[in-house]
Each structure stands twice: as structure tokens, then as C-alpha cells.
Design an enzyme around this catalytic site. Structure first.
Site, PDB file in Angstrom:
ATOM      1  N   LEU A 136      -0.397 -29.962  57.707  1.00 52.02           N
ATOM      2  CA  LEU A 136       0.738 -30.873  57.549  1.00 52.02           C
ATOM      3  C   LEU A 136       0.492 -32.059  58.472  1.00 52.02           C
ATOM      4  O   LEU A 136       0.201 -31.875  59.654  1.00 52.02           O
ATOM      5  CB  LEU A 136       2.054 -30.187  57.956  1.00 52.02           C
ATOM      6  CG  LEU A 136       2.965 -29.618  56.877  1.00 52.02           C
ATOM      7  CD1 LEU A 136       4.252 -29.101  57.521  1.00 52.02           C
ATOM      8  CD2 LEU A 136       3.301 -30.628  55.797  1.00 52.02           C
ATOM      9  N   ASP A 137       0.600 -33.274  57.937  1.00 55.59           N
ATOM     10  CA  ASP A 137       0.411 -34.467  58.762  1.00 55.59           C
ATOM     11  C   ASP A 137       1.389 -34.465  59.937  1.00 55.59           C
ATOM     12  O   ASP A 137       2.501 -33.925  59.828  1.00 55.59           O
ATOM     13  CB  ASP A 137       0.638 -35.731  57.935  1.00 55.59           C
ATOM     14  CG  ASP A 137      -0.406 -35.905  56.846  1.00 55.59           C
ATOM     15  OD1 ASP A 137      -1.502 -35.336  56.987  1.00 55.59           O
ATOM     16  OD2 ASP A 137      -0.114 -36.603  55.855  1.00 55.59           O
ATOM     17  N   PRO A 138       1.017 -35.080  61.059  1.00 51.67           N
ATOM     18  CA  PRO A 138       1.944 -35.162  62.199  1.00 51.67           C
ATOM     19  C   PRO A 138       3.298 -35.769  61.837  1.00 51.67           C
ATOM     20  O   PRO A 138       4.326 -35.346  62.374  1.00 51.67           O
ATOM     21  CB  PRO A 138       1.187 -36.052  63.193  1.00 51.67           C
ATOM     22  CG  PRO A 138      -0.251 -35.798  62.898  1.00 51.67           C
ATOM     23  CD  PRO A 138      -0.315 -35.627  61.398  1.00 51.67           C
TER      24      PRO A 138
END
EC number: 5.4.99.25
Length: 310
Positions: free
Chosen positions: A48-50
């Protein structure tokens, strides 16, 4: 004679379904959970992207052997697209590369959605983990290179416009298969509508087979650090784990006896002939006394182990 190595952590096995907060990387999250649980090893089932929040399934111990079965599962995301700007990263983090004063109507947005449902061709973002000539696309993009990323087929099972809170944004929900980039959807929506767009909010609510209600907020886990007695603290943390077998729920299940379990642990096949044996050749998992013993292949009346569990 050298001394045997001491294990670097507890030999636990299970899944923690983390509700990852924004501005917290997936690798950082795995390291934090591994440390909290004093686990020997840990890994996640899909980055999951930051800038994204939501479901990040984290496998501990032997459960890491089941990660591929979760990686391949369906996922559900809620996301917001902001119109008027295309960005280098296709989300809020990147520099603006194109802009437009045009804004789509709600009906115009609805009209394009059917074209994004089914098996579609999608070009991953420049800033993605795709490998190009052995290098990650995001590494090349950070060096200023514009690279040609080949399109690939991805599966979109459901795509819904949830709301248009204002002229500048729209909120969607998508159910998709492995390898789908929501940022690429936002980019392509904007291009087709002639107004450009990027993801300004992203939350993952489902990773098959784990339900949204299984998520545990990071703050709840960190709060358990206040328990001074280490045994009590670890017991409280362990109570939040989901059984390793849950990740294999899409596979046929064999219930075996102790003798068969011993054979599998030695790497030997077992016979699965009988009324309750799966007929078709397939991958399956075997348990004895409720404990996961092996994942393997069924064929020619046998179950042959591929991955054996302690």
C-alpha cells in the site's frame, strides 16, 4: 563443533490484518509489527502506498509461506480523483505535469465507467514497482528517465461512482484483481474526460479472503506496549491474529490423521482415495488436529506436499 543458532524471534504463525495509517510505508509497517510480536519473520501481501490507508495483511512466521495465495486475491479500494491536474506519480505526491480548467459532469463520469469494467489493458504508472530491464520503474523515474512501460491486462470486477462532492473531485469504489493500479485508473479517467486527474485519497477495504471487520488499527497495537508484563502483552497481541489456514480458504481442504501428517512432514506423498477425496487435480492444503501441515498438489490419487509447516 559450532553451537546451534538461537532463533531470532518467537516461532508464531498467523495473519495480522493491519489498518495502515496514511504516511506510513508498507515495509515500515511490517518492521513495526515484527518487532511488536517478537516474530522470527514477517511479510505483507501487497504493498500500500504511503499516501494510502487501509487493509495491509501481514503474515508472521510460517504464515509467510501462504502470502502468494493472498497476493492473488481480489481487492477493494475506495478512492478520490481530483480533476484538473495530471501528476508525475498519478497521486498527490508528484509534480504537476499537465493541467486543465475543464471539469466533467457527473453524467460524463458515469458514461465512461463501463469501459473500465472487465479485463482491460492498463499501463502502470511511471512511478511503480514494475521492472524494466531489471530495474524498478520508480528508480528510473526518480533519475529523470521517461520510460515506456508496456500495457498489461488487469481484471476490474466492479467500478462504482460513489459521490461527486464538488466539481473538482469524484469518489469511487473498485473491486479488482492482482496487479491493478488505482493511480492508473485515475490518470486514464482524466485523459478520457479531457480534464486530467490524479488520486488524492486511497483506502483499501478488502483483500480476499479477509473481511474489513478484521482490520486492527496501528494505534490499538501500539497501545498494548503499555502492558508491562511481556507474557501478558504478547498474549494480548496473539489474540488479534487470524489463523494461517484462513489465507488458504479458496483451496480444497484435506483433514488427515497423525500418521499421514508425519509422512507429509518427511516430504512423502499420502493417498487421498476415498469418498471425501477431491476428484479433480488441484492445489490443496492438509490439516491434522486443526493444525496446518502442508500445502501441496492432488493428482493420481495422491497428495504431494510442496510446502510443509512446523
Amino acid at each position: 563443533m559450532s553451537k546451534p543458532r538461537k532463533p531470532k524471534g518467537r516461532p508464531i504463525s498467523g495473519w495480522l490484518i493491519l489498518d495502515k495509517p496514511v504516511d506510513f510505508g508498507s515495509t515500515e509497517a511490517v518492521s513495526k509489527i515484527k518487532w511488536l510480536y517478537k516474530a522470527e519473520k514477517a511479510g505483507h501481501a501487497g504493498t500500500l502506498d504511503p499516501l494510502a490507508s487501509g487493509m495491509l495483511p501481514i503474515a508472521l512466521g510460517d504464515a509467510t509461506k501462504t502470502v502468494p495465495y493472498v497476493m492473488d486475491g481480489r481487492k477493494i479500494y475506495e478512492f478520490t480523483v481530483s480533476w484538473g491536474e495530471e501528476r508525475a506519480t498519478d497521486d498527490l505526491e508528484g509534480d504537476v505535469t499537465k493541467s486543465s480548467d475543464k471539469r466533467p459532469s457527473e453524467q460524463q463520469i458515469r458514461d465512461i465507467l463501463p469501459g473500465y469494467i472487465g479485463t482491460i489493458s492498463q499501463v502502470p504508472p511511471q512511478f511503480s514497482a514494475i521492472k524494466i530491464a531489471g530495474e524498478r520503474a520508480y528508480d528510473l523515474a526518480r533519475e529523470g528517465e521517461t520510460i515506456e512501460i508496456p500495457s498489461r491486462e488487469v481484471d476490474i470486477f466492479r467500478l462504482t461512482l460513489l459521490a461527486c462532492p464538488d466539481a473538482d473531485s469524484a469518489h469511487f469504489e473498485v473491486e479488482c484483481g492482482k496487479g491493478t493500479y488505482v493511480r492508473a485508473l485515475a490518470r486514464d479517467f482524466g485523459r478520457e474526460l479531457g480534464c486530467y486527474g490524479h488520486v488524492s485519497g486511497l483506502r483499501r477495504t478488502f483483500v480476499a479472503p479477509f473481511a474489513e471487520g478484521a482490520m486492527v488499527p496501528l494505534a490499538d497495537l501500539v497501545a498494548l506496549e503499555a502492558i508491562e508484563d511481556m507474557d501478558e502483552r504478547l498474549a494480548a497481541l496473539d489474540a488479534l491474529l487470524i489463523d494461517t489456514c484462513e489465507a488458504l480458504s479458496s483451496l480444497p481442504h484435506l483433514v488427515i490423521n497423525d500418521d499421514q501428517a508425519h509422512r507429509l512432514k518427511m516430504g512423502n506423498p499420502i493417498l487421498v482415495r476415498g469418498r471425501d477425496a477431491p476428484v479433480a487435480e488441484s492445489e490443496a492444503y492438509a490439516t491434522a488436529r486443526g493444525k496446518l501441515i502442508a500445502i501441496g498438489e492432488i493428482g493420481q490419487g495422491e497428495f504431494r506436499p510442496k510446502r510443509v509447516f512446523a
